[in-house]
Enzyme design. Structure first.
Site, PDB file in Angstrom:
ATOM      1  N   GLU A   1       9.090 -14.361 -29.700  1.00 62.38           N
ATOM      2  CA  GLU A   1       8.530 -15.350 -30.635  1.00 62.38           C
ATOM      3  C   GLU A   1       8.694 -16.760 -30.083  1.00 62.38           C
ATOM      4  O   GLU A   1       7.788 -17.581 -30.207  1.00 62.38           O
ATOM      5  CB  GLU A   1       9.182 -15.212 -32.001  1.00 62.38           C
TER       6      GLU A   1
ATOM      7  N   HIS B   1      13.585  -6.038 -12.411  1.00 59.31           N
ATOM      8  CA  HIS B   1      12.476  -5.153 -12.004  1.00 59.31           C
ATOM      9  C   HIS B   1      11.244  -5.953 -11.636  1.00 59.31           C
ATOM     10  O   HIS B   1      10.122  -5.487 -11.796  1.00 59.31           O
ATOM     11  CB  HIS B   1      12.172  -4.171 -13.143  1.00 59.31           C
TER      12      HIS B   1
ATOM     13  N   ARG C   1      -1.743 -28.623 -50.010  1.00 58.20           N
ATOM     14  CA  ARG C   1      -0.771 -27.549 -50.232  1.00 58.20           C
ATOM     15  C   ARG C   1      -1.425 -26.176 -50.205  1.00 58.20           C
ATOM     16  O   ARG C   1      -0.736 -25.156 -50.179  1.00 58.20           O
ATOM     17  CB  ARG C   1      -0.058 -27.749 -51.577  1.00 58.20           C
TER      18      ARG C   1
ATOM     19  N   GLU D   1       1.696 -21.652 -27.509  1.00 58.26           N
ATOM     20  CA  GLU D   1       0.521 -21.941 -28.345  1.00 58.26           C
ATOM     21  C   GLU D   1       0.446 -23.391 -28.802  1.00 58.26           C
ATOM     22  O   GLU D   1      -0.638 -23.846 -29.176  1.00 58.26           O
ATOM     23  CB  GLU D   1       0.452 -21.000 -29.536  1.00 58.26           C
TER      24      GLU D   1
ATOM     25  N   TRP E   1      -1.616 -21.145 -56.098  1.00 59.02           N
ATOM     26  CA  TRP E   1      -1.532 -20.269 -54.929  1.00 59.02           C
ATOM     27  C   TRP E   1      -1.020 -18.955 -55.491  1.00 59.02           C
ATOM     28  O   TRP E   1       0.157 -18.843 -55.847  1.00 59.02           O
ATOM     29  CB  TRP E   1      -0.573 -20.860 -53.896  1.00 59.02           C
TER      30      TRP E   1
ATOM     31  N   ASN F   1       4.850 -23.776 -61.511  1.00 58.20           N
ATOM     32  CA  ASN F   1       5.006 -23.443 -60.100  1.00 58.20           C
ATOM     33  C   ASN F   1       6.321 -22.681 -59.994  1.00 58.20           C
ATOM     34  O   ASN F   1       7.343 -23.127 -60.491  1.00 58.20           O
ATOM     35  CB  ASN F   1       5.062 -24.728 -59.251  1.00 58.20           C
ATOM     36  N   GLY F   2       6.281 -21.488 -59.381  1.00 63.22           N
ATOM     37  CA  GLY F   2       7.506 -20.688 -59.249  1.00 63.22           C
ATOM     38  C   GLY F   2       7.240 -19.242 -59.613  1.00 63.22           C
ATOM     39  O   GLY F   2       6.093 -18.806 -59.712  1.00 63.22           O
TER      40      GLY F   2
ATOM     41  N   LYS G   1       5.564 -19.370 -29.425  1.00 58.80           N
ATOM     42  CA  LYS G   1       5.539 -20.707 -30.042  1.00 58.80           C
ATOM     43  C   LYS G   1       5.312 -21.771 -28.979  1.00 58.80           C
ATOM     44  O   LYS G   1       4.489 -22.665 -29.128  1.00 58.80           O
ATOM     45  CB  LYS G   1       6.854 -20.984 -30.778  1.00 58.80           C
TER      46      LYS G   1
ATOM     47  N   LYS H   1      -6.161 -20.565 -37.560  1.00 58.07           N
ATOM     48  CA  LYS H   1      -5.058 -20.110 -38.420  1.00 58.07           C
ATOM     49  C   LYS H   1      -5.217 -18.628 -38.759  1.00 58.07           C
ATOM     50  O   LYS H   1      -4.253 -17.912 -38.881  1.00 58.07           O
ATOM     51  CB  LYS H   1      -5.016 -20.928 -39.712  1.00 58.07           C
TER      52      LYS H   1
ATOM     53  N   CYS I   1       2.026 -23.582 -55.471  1.00 53.05           N
ATOM     54  CA  CYS I   1       1.156 -24.238 -56.456  1.00 53.05           C
ATOM     55  C   CYS I   1       1.456 -25.728 -56.498  1.00 53.05           C
ATOM     56  O   CYS I   1       2.464 -26.196 -56.003  1.00 53.05           O
ATOM     57  CB  CYS I   1       1.412 -23.636 -57.838  1.00 53.05           C
TER      58      CYS I   1
HETATM   59  C1  AGP Z   1       1.332 -17.254 -34.533  1.00 50.29           C
HETATM   60  O1  AGP Z   1       1.920 -18.553 -34.393  1.00 50.29           O
HETATM   61  C2  AGP Z   1      -0.158 -17.301 -34.259  1.00 50.29           C
HETATM   62  N1  AGP Z   1      -0.756 -18.267 -35.104  1.00 50.29           N
HETATM   63  C3  AGP Z   1      -0.820 -15.934 -34.250  1.00 50.29           C
HETATM   64  O2  AGP Z   1      -0.223 -15.171 -33.233  1.00 50.29           O
HETATM   65  C4  AGP Z   1      -0.706 -15.117 -35.551  1.00 50.29           C
HETATM   66  O3  AGP Z   1       0.628 -14.718 -35.747  1.00 50.29           O
HETATM   67  C5  AGP Z   1      -1.600 -13.870 -35.424  1.00 50.29           C
HETATM   68  O4  AGP Z   1      -2.927 -14.310 -35.285  1.00 50.29           O
HETATM   69  C6  AGP Z   1      -1.474 -12.932 -36.638  1.00 50.29           C
HETATM   70  O5  AGP Z   1      -1.885 -13.588 -37.782  1.00 50.29           O
HETATM   71  P1  AGP Z   1      -1.671 -12.849 -39.198  1.00 50.29           P
HETATM   72  O6  AGP Z   1      -0.199 -12.741 -39.422  1.00 50.29           O
HETATM   73  O7  AGP Z   1      -2.341 -13.743 -40.199  1.00 50.29           O
HETATM   74  O8  AGP Z   1      -2.320 -11.497 -39.113  1.00 50.29           O
END
Ligand code: AGP
Length: 605
Positions: A478, A501, A27, A485, A75, A101-102, A482, A600, A2
């Site tokens: 992961e 393998h 935010r 992407e 939020w 906020n909290g 990162k 996103k 928030c």
């Molecule tokens: C992760 O960095 C990506 N932006 C993407 O793989 C993301 O994790 C995936 O689209 C899942 O999103 P969600 O957690 O909102 O379901």
């Protein structure tokens, strides 16, 4: 998270407060509201949606001159996003308004007590109890009433309070959520960060946990929660508004990586009691009779899901299957009413994960969602939702939400261990490590410049092989995602034992290896794989545990983290893989916040 703004002084209008609130839009929020004092009354306007909706509701009042005003972007964490749950919240008399906020951990107990005293509540929020407690404590001095009220609160808060009988006063307090006071000539301000105040002043007091501020026009006094007055340094900060939105960081992604410690705290708040995990959202189900869990997720959330599988199967008799949602939804899965489905999605809107939830429901499975967005589609379709409480993540790449997911999943795993009778001293050590994780995180985040120095040496490579074993494989997956992407460099993740393998055929001096090699139970095996890679002339960046000196002989570059329980290396190593990818993208001149081709929230199939 928030956002809070507040103004007190003679030359403010409603429009000034609204414009200040707009400076906090970055935010992320789902509703907004304002309360201001005019002609001895408190006027409150609030609405779900964008600030422009609020502004439209205020259209005839924007030029009203006010003596004090507070405003808030919400939020949602407790209570869905709607007009009623939006802040500010008022007491029964309508003479007191509060923005917060909290998370107030003991709000349920306080609410029951206040209802017993005859207070009437309108919202589902934890915040509203603050307004009613101040009302209960008020005997003519709003500062004293706030001071008494906050002593009853457990959890985290940053609050701003106005009272119609004290038109030139704002009382503010901070514990666990940031709050800043702006000092002007004949006026003063509060805000969650300096961004909304830079237009008016460059002089700020950064409140500390346990501080209470009394703003009377331009006169600001700071007290400790025990009532003692204290002098806080007034700091001059000459920043532009746009830089301030990112907390002074170059990109939101870097800011959100650096928010890791707060993210850990927010994910754990209210979920650890007397040395054991108790996730309140799970009070409605009995974990002791769950023998099978099916997890569906995508991307980073899938990697977090894999962590959960490794963790739960290692410590309990529960079977955990993990499915990429876009595959699960087109198969004929063996899921029934004896299977608990866990859907992990920070956005709560990922199409493949939602369709997988719907399929699992049709097959009779109960659904538990782990998400970061209250009121998102997944929260409306799941039987139970466990919130990550990370605040909004602006960068497209998941960083702090990955940290939050691992934290919530570790808590869920520990609760399962307890409820199914497997709890031992080892699990207490894991929980103790988890509780210490925010400070360990701070330590690892301080290596950002070292990580950038390593990235500079590899910025022109076109391929990376990330390897790891056990929990290290999760970090490898992961880390590869990162890097791919946001820097657009090809990166593959493989279980280290799988290299022989086939994938090892790829390695040579142009194909560096990112080896996740903590001093855990599989270290010696991973070490052998690193030696195999070295024999193919591949350069090696290893991520290991402080004190493992042989890594420098095995690797070209070493990045180290503090020793933790084996199960928690994915958490403590998260900043390393995130910062490496961030610096690689930044060094290549890309914008890590808006990587090409990505969204996103992947709401399409
Ligand atoms: C992760 O960095 C990506 N932006 C993407 O793989 C993301 O994790 C995936 O689209 C899942 O999103 P969600 O957690 O909102 O379901």
């Amino acid at each position: 998270m928030c956002g809070i703004v507040g103004v007190v002084g003679d030359d403010f209008k409603v429009s000034d407060v609204v414009e200040s609130l707009k400076r906090l839009e970055y935010r992320g929020y789902d509703s907004a509201g304002i309360a201001y004092v005019k002609d001895g009354k408190i006027k409150v306007f609030k609405s779900v949606g964008r600030i422009d909706v609020l502004k439209e509701n205020l259209r005839d009042r924007l030029e009203d001159e006010i003596s004090a005003g507070i405003a808030h972007t919400r939020w949602a964490t407790h209570g869905a996003p709607n007009d009623t749950n939006a802040h500010p919240h008022t007491d029964c008399t309508g003479k007191i308004a509060v923005v917060h906020n909290g998370i107030i951990e003991n709000f349920r107990e306080l609410k029951a007590l206040l209802e017993g005293l005859g207070h009437k509540f309108r919202s589902d929020t934890d915040t509203e109890v603050i307004a009613h407690i101040i009302e209960e404590e008020y005997t003519g001095d709003v500062f004293e009433a706030v001071m008494k009220a906050i002593r009853k609160l457990d959890g985290a808060y940053a609050i701003g309070v106005v009272h119609s009988d004290h038109p030139d006063v704002i009382v503010a307090a901070r514990k666990g959520s940031p709050l800043v006071v702006g000092i002007g000539d004949g006026f003063s301000l509060i805000a969650s960060d300096i961004t909304p105040m830079l237009r008016y002043t460059k002089n700020f007091i950064f409140l500390e946990d346990g501080d209470v501020a009394l703003l009377e026009d331009g006169n600001v006094r700071i007290f400790r929660i025990d009532g003692k007055a204290i002098d806080r340094e007034v700091r001059r900060i000459d920043l532009s508004e746009s830089v301030a939105e990112k907390g002074g960081y170059k990109h939101f992604m870097l800011k959100e990586i650096m928010e890791g410690p707060q993210t850990l705290v927010s994910a754990m708040t209210g979920r650890i009691k007397e040395g054991f995990v108790r996730i309140p959202e799970l009070d409605e189900i009995d974990l002791s009779n769950i023998s099978r869990i099916n997890v569906v997720a995508c991307g980073t959330s899938y990697h977090a899901a894999m962590f959960f599988k490794y963790f739960v199967e290692q410590h309990t008799d529960v079977d955990v299957s993990v499915e990429v949602a876009s595959e699960f939804r087109y198969r004929r899965p063996h899921v029934d009413d004896k299977t608990l489905t866990l859907a992990i999605s920070q956005s709560g809107e990922t199409a493949d994960t939602l369709e997988s939830v719907r399929l699992a429901k049709r097959l009779g499975s109960n659904i538990v969602a782990i998400t970061n967005v209250v009121g998102s589609t997944i929260t409306r379709e799941a039987d139970i939702s466990i919130m990550m409480n990370s605040g909004p993540e602006i960068g497209v790449a998941a960083t702090k939400t990955y940290v939050a997911q691992l934290t919530v999943l570790a808590l869920l795993g520990l609760q399962l261990i307890k409820d199914r009778g497997f709890w031992s001293g080892r699990h207490k050590r894991i929980l103790d490590n988890l509780i210490r994780m925010p400070e360990l995180f701070e330590n690892v985040l301080s290596f950002s410049n070292d990580i950038r120095s390593v990235a500079k040496k590899y910025v022109n490579f076109g391929h990376f092989m990330y390897i790891g074993r056990g929990y290290g494989y999760i970090t490898a997956m992961e880390g590869a995602l990162k890097l791919k992407e946001i820097s657009y460099i090809h990166a593959e993740a493989y279980p280290a034992g799988e290299l022989k393998h086939g994938p090892i055929a790829l390695l040579d001096e142009n194909f560096p290896v990112f080896a996740i090699s903590p001093s855990d139970s599989l270290y010696l095996k991973t070490k052998s794989n690193m030696i195999e890679c070295k024999a193919r002339n591949a350069r090696i960046i290893s991520v290991g545990t402080f004190g493992n000196d042989e890594l420098s002989d095995l690797s070209d570059d070493v990045l180290s983290v503090p020793r933790v329980a084996d199960e928690l290396y994915p958490l403590v190593m998260a900043p390393i893989i995130q910062l490496f990818a961030y610096h690689m993208a930044d060094l290549k001149g890309y914008d890590p916040d808006k990587p090409r081709n990505l969204a996103k929230s992947v709401t399409v199939e």
